[in-house]
Every structure is written in C-alpha cells, then in structure tokens.
Design an enzyme around this catalytic site. Structure first.
Site, PDB file in Angstrom:
ATOM      1  N   ASP A  23       0.819  -1.224   0.000  1.00  0.00           N
ATOM      2  CA  ASP A  23       0.000   0.000   0.000  1.00  0.00           C
ATOM      3  C   ASP A  23       0.848   1.268   0.000  1.00  0.00           C
ATOM      4  O   ASP A  23       0.368   2.329  -0.376  1.00  0.00           O
ATOM      5  CB  ASP A  23      -0.896   0.045   1.246  1.00  0.00           C
ATOM      6  CG  ASP A  23      -1.859  -1.122   1.283  1.00  0.00           C
ATOM      7  OD1 ASP A  23      -2.054  -1.753   0.228  1.00  0.00           O
ATOM      8  OD2 ASP A  23      -2.399  -1.408   2.369  1.00  0.00           O
ATOM      9  N   ASP A  57      14.442  -8.120  18.550  1.00  0.00           N
ATOM     10  CA  ASP A  57      13.520  -8.132  19.700  1.00  0.00           C
ATOM     11  C   ASP A  57      12.093  -7.911  19.210  1.00  0.00           C
ATOM     12  O   ASP A  57      11.154  -8.558  19.664  1.00  0.00           O
ATOM     13  CB  ASP A  57      13.909  -7.026  20.688  1.00  0.00           C
ATOM     14  CG  ASP A  57      15.293  -7.232  21.269  1.00  0.00           C
ATOM     15  OD1 ASP A  57      15.562  -8.372  21.702  1.00  0.00           O
ATOM     16  OD2 ASP A  57      16.098  -6.286  21.257  1.00  0.00           O
ATOM     17  N   HIS A 117       0.821   2.375  18.551  1.00  0.00           N
ATOM     18  CA  HIS A 117       0.003   1.635  19.513  1.00  0.00           C
ATOM     19  C   HIS A 117       0.570   0.218  19.717  1.00  0.00           C
ATOM     20  O   HIS A 117       0.782  -0.221  20.854  1.00  0.00           O
ATOM     21  CB  HIS A 117      -1.446   1.568  19.011  1.00  0.00           C
ATOM     22  CG  HIS A 117      -2.345   0.730  19.859  1.00  0.00           C
ATOM     23  ND1 HIS A 117      -3.239   1.261  20.760  1.00  0.00           N
ATOM     24  CD2 HIS A 117      -2.491  -0.618  19.953  1.00  0.00           C
ATOM     25  CE1 HIS A 117      -3.880   0.280  21.369  1.00  0.00           C
ATOM     26  NE2 HIS A 117      -3.453  -0.881  20.891  1.00  0.00           N
ATOM     27  N   GLU A 118       0.816  -0.483  18.617  1.00  0.00           N
ATOM     28  CA  GLU A 118       1.281  -1.874  18.738  1.00  0.00           C
ATOM     29  C   GLU A 118       2.646  -1.942  19.411  1.00  0.00           C
ATOM     30  O   GLU A 118       2.910  -2.854  20.198  1.00  0.00           O
ATOM     31  CB  GLU A 118       1.333  -2.548  17.357  1.00  0.00           C
ATOM     32  CG  GLU A 118      -0.031  -2.678  16.653  1.00  0.00           C
ATOM     33  CD  GLU A 118      -1.102  -3.346  17.492  1.00  0.00           C
ATOM     34  OE1 GLU A 118      -0.770  -4.112  18.426  1.00  0.00           O
ATOM     35  OE2 GLU A 118      -2.293  -3.086  17.245  1.00  0.00           O
ATOM     36  N   HIS A 121       2.442  -2.154  23.045  1.00  0.00           N
ATOM     37  CA  HIS A 121       2.320  -3.543  23.542  1.00  0.00           C
ATOM     38  C   HIS A 121       3.692  -4.221  23.546  1.00  0.00           C
ATOM     39  O   HIS A 121       4.041  -4.936  24.481  1.00  0.00           O
ATOM     40  CB  HIS A 121       1.382  -4.350  22.652  1.00  0.00           C
ATOM     41  CG  HIS A 121      -0.059  -3.925  22.729  1.00  0.00           C
ATOM     42  ND1 HIS A 121      -0.721  -3.734  23.916  1.00  0.00           N
ATOM     43  CD2 HIS A 121      -0.979  -3.688  21.739  1.00  0.00           C
ATOM     44  CE1 HIS A 121      -1.983  -3.383  23.660  1.00  0.00           C
ATOM     45  NE2 HIS A 121      -2.155  -3.344  22.351  1.00  0.00           N
ATOM     46  N   HIS A 127      -3.880  -2.423  27.241  1.00  0.00           N
ATOM     47  CA  HIS A 127      -4.801  -1.387  26.774  1.00  0.00           C
ATOM     48  C   HIS A 127      -5.161  -0.417  27.892  1.00  0.00           C
ATOM     49  O   HIS A 127      -5.239  -0.797  29.053  1.00  0.00           O
ATOM     50  CB  HIS A 127      -6.067  -2.007  26.204  1.00  0.00           C
ATOM     51  CG  HIS A 127      -5.871  -2.458  24.790  1.00  0.00           C
ATOM     52  ND1 HIS A 127      -6.601  -3.458  24.221  1.00  0.00           N
ATOM     53  CD2 HIS A 127      -5.010  -2.041  23.836  1.00  0.00           C
ATOM     54  CE1 HIS A 127      -6.198  -3.628  22.968  1.00  0.00           C
ATOM     55  NE2 HIS A 127      -5.226  -2.781  22.716  1.00  0.00           N
TER      56      HIS A 127
END
Lengths: 377, 84
Positions: A23, A57, A117-118, A121, A127
């Site tokens: 994309d 990592d 955002h990811e 984590h 969250h």
C-alpha cells in the site's frame, strides 16, 4: 501493563521489518515505524536500532488472515493489528493486517498511529481505558498528525516500566552506566508552601513549571491541567530555572544552568541548547533565576540573584549599563526571584510561596498574593 | 418468502457482540449459549465491563452507541483477561 508485568531487561532494543505492505512505498513504511518507535524513545531510556537479518527483539510483519500465531486477522476493518508483550521468540513482535488500506495520512488506516500503539504492547503496555491515550484499543485517527504526542496516561504507563529518559545536563546526556537521579515527588497544587521554578506564557496560556511537571492554565478554562514536561517536550530537562515567551517570534525560551532551549509549540527548535553566554552575560553568571518578556517594550528582563539585566530582543543584545539592582528599579521586590512573567500589563514576581503583582508604570507593588493563586487555590 | 430483515440484523448484531466479548473481554465459551438471552447475568456483566472500559454509558445492553463502538476498527489485543 500486562499481567505479570513483562518488560525488557535491557534498554537497547532491535527491530526488523520482515516484509512490507504494497500500500505504501518502502520508505514510507520505514519512516512510519521509525517515528512510532521514536515516540516511545523520547519518554523512556529505551533506544532502538533496525536490523536487516536474524531475530530482532521486535519482529514486524504484514500478514492476512491466519499467519502462523493462531490468532488470525479478519480481513478489511475491525482488527488492524496485534502485538506481543516483551520476551523471547514471538514476544515483542508486532503484526499488521495487510487487508487494511495502510496510508501515510488518515484517508485509510494510518500506519504510524497503529504502529505506535502496537509498539506500546511490544514494550509492555496493555490497553488503556483513557480514550485520549494512544493505548486505547479503538483506532482514533487524529486530524493533525504533525502535532501527535503521547497522552499522559501512555507516558505514565511506559515510565512505570522503564523510568523517564536520562536527564540532559551541561556535561551531556547520562550514559547507560550512570544511575538515574531519584524522581522528585509530585507537587501538590494547593500546598501553601508551593513555589515555582519558572513561569511563562505560551500562546495565550500560562505555564507554571515545578520539578518534572508543569501546570497549564488557560484563561478560557477554570481548571489548570497538570502534565509532565517530558510528555510535551521530551528533550527538555526537568527543574528549569527560568522561562519566557517571545510572543512576536512564537518562541518560549527555557533556561537551566548555563544552557537555554527554544521551543515553538511542542517542537524544541534545532540548534539548542545554547550557552547563556551567547546572549551576552558575563562568565560570572552561571544560571538565570527568572526571566520575563515585556511585549510593549519588546525587552526581556533577566533576574540573577539581586541584579537584573535588560535584553533588547530587536538588537539581540544585553543593554549597556546593566546589571542593575532589582530593588532599585522594582521597589518592593526585595527577595530573590524564583520566577516571573508579564500579564495584563503587570509583572508578576514569584519568591517561595509569595507572589508580587508589580505595576511597571507606577513602579510599585500593587498586590501581594500566594504563589499558587493562579491555580484556583 | 420475504426475508425478515429486522430479525436478521438483530441476529447479526448478537453474533458481533458475542464475538467481541469472546475476543476482547474473555467471555467464556460456555456462556455463549446465553448471549441471546438479554437477561443473562454473565453477558450483561461482560457488556457492562466493556462499556465501562471503553468509556460508554454503562447500560448492560447492546444499545446503539455500544454497537457503533464494537464496529469501529481496533487493536486485536484483548482489553481484559489473560493475554495469550
């Protein structure tokens, strides 16, 4: 944070982009991931480097449907990506659903926002229930991505795992073997003994700096906001000495020790910090106690112990015949000044828990107030 | 025979809700059969948990705001429960 509080036990992490979405051009993908990691890097001691082969990592994949981890993607919409908490193997990895239309802007799904955002984590954040936080689970396309910054909740979360970034100092940034200085406690807004490190206006608001934090007072909203300095300007040090806004340039200058920084909005300007002696102060001046900019006169007043200098912003030089005694020209301002700013034609001087309102035309103190009077105390 | 569109939509919304609660709110598999019973304790509890977490009005029902929220794109990591 995740159950069990998984976190990286090292501060330098590697990442590898295993494949690319069609994309976007490859450089746009690289840039989005780099920028997303940078958002976390700026508020922690963590650093990231990209590797091109072997196990990193954080391994980054674009995939569709079932992709080998028994948690399949679901086609266009709904799930945009997922990532794993810190640890070996698949842990730390981030997967992006390539059935989405990934874009640089918000016309499709913005890759930078989802990646940031990811990666939260990947660093150990779960969250958040704060809808303004990046770690809120529902995708929220911000209209102005150039002004993106982590929410306080994101910063608090990641700093609870890794601490704040190393402090800048005249000797350079703290090295990996240096210990991080203990964090000062959070100041209480209405503590009667509250003092400020520095005060400045910023685009019509007033900022009151104290240790690692600042209060942001807008005259339009009654309640002041309270933030970490690092959440707005990650490269600024805490414990500022002085600050002032040069309104015609839309720049706030902040001072600590013998250095100063220029910030425009949330951007720290390139080329800073600079030495305060470049402004024309003699070598005997090692720090500025307070500074204020008079919009009418286009002059900046720098207060150092019991003296002050006047700086002409037009000629960018300290005026001749300075320094002068503060008490001589600001009668009633007798003690050392912690912070100062100009508002509504008055100068406000802060010293410990006291604040003096000074009328520069009448040359007299017009009110004696508590330092925290601006914070609805 | 004409399709009962309203009933079909309702079923599809319930499927969506069930899937959402299973994926993100640790809705146990054995509770599945109760999802279509609006007064089912575990399901109402999970809906309330979801609404509270996402900052919605806590009604315990699949109201329009809740339905709109669960249709929005999101991260696939669960909001609550053990992360596998």
């Amino acid at each position: 944070t995740f159950p069990g509080l998984p976190k990286w036990r090292k501060t330098h992490l590697t990442y590898r982009i295993v494949n690319y979405t069609l994309d976007l051009p490859r450089e746009a993908v690289d840039s989005a991931f780099e920028k997303a990691l940078k958002a976390w890097e700026e508020v922690t001691p963590l650093t990231f480097s990209k590797i091109y082969e072997g196990e990193a990592d954080i391994m980054i994949f674009f995939a569709v449907r079932e992709h080998g981890d028994f948690i399949p993607f679901d086609g266009p919409g709904n799930i945009l990506g997922h990532a794993y908490a810190p640890g070996p193997g698949i842990n730390g990895d981030a997967h992006f659903d390539d059935d989405e239309q990934w874009t640089k802007d918000t016309s499709g799904t913005n890759l930078f926002l989802v990646a940031a955002h990811e990666f939260g984590h990947s660093l150990g954040l779960y969250h958040s229930a704060d809808p303004t936080a990046l770690m809120y689970p529902v995708y929220n396309p911000r209209t102005d991505l150039t002004r993106f910054r982590l929410a306080q909740d994101d910063v608090n979360g990641v700093q609870s795992l890794y601490g704040p970034p190393p402090m800048s100092s005249p000797d350079g940034p703290a090295g990996p073997t240096e210990s991080v200085p203990p964090e000062p406690g959070t100041p209480a807004t209405c503590d009667p003994a509250l003092s400020f490190d520095a005060v400045s206006s910023l685009r019509g608001e007033i900022l009151f700096f104290k240790d690692r934090h600042f209060w942001r007072k807008s005259l339009r909203t009654p309640e002041p906001g309270f933030y970490l300095i690092s959440s707005f300007w990650p490269s600024l040090p805490s414990g500022l000495d002085a600050a002032y806004e040069e309104t015609s340039k839309d720049i706030v200058f902040t001072f600590k020790g013998n250095q100063f920084w220029a910030i425009r909005g949330t951007e720290v300007q390139a080329g800073y910090p600079k030495g305060i002696h470049t402004l024309g102060f003699p070598p005997s001046v090692t720090k500025i106690d307070a500074a204020l900019f008079d919009k009418e006169k286009e002059k900046t007043y720098f207060f150092v112990e019991d003296k002050y200098w006047r700086f002409d912003e037009k000629t960018q030089s300290v005026e001749p015949d300075f320094p002068k005694k503060i008490a001589d020209d600001f009668p009633g301002v007798d003690s050392k000044v912690d912070a100062a700013f100009e508002a509504f034609g008055f100068y406000y001087f802060f010293s410990g828990s006291s604040q003096l309102e000074f009328d520069p035309n009448a040359k007299k103190v017009t009110h004696v107030l508590k330092t925290n009077s601006w914070l609805n105390c | 025979y004409p399709v009962d569109r309203a009933a079909e939509d309702k079923d599809s919304n319930m499927d969506l809700l069930q899937q959402y609660l299973e994926n993100y709110y640790d809705l146990a598999k054995d509770v599945k059969q109760f999802v279509r019973r609006r007064d089912s304790g575990p399901v109402v509890k999970k809906i309330r948990e979801m609404q509270k977490f996402l900052g919605l009005e806590v009604t315990g029902k699949l109201d329009p705001d809740t339905l709109a929220m669960i249709r929005k794109p999101r991260c696939g990591v669960p909001d609550v429960g053990q992360f596998t």
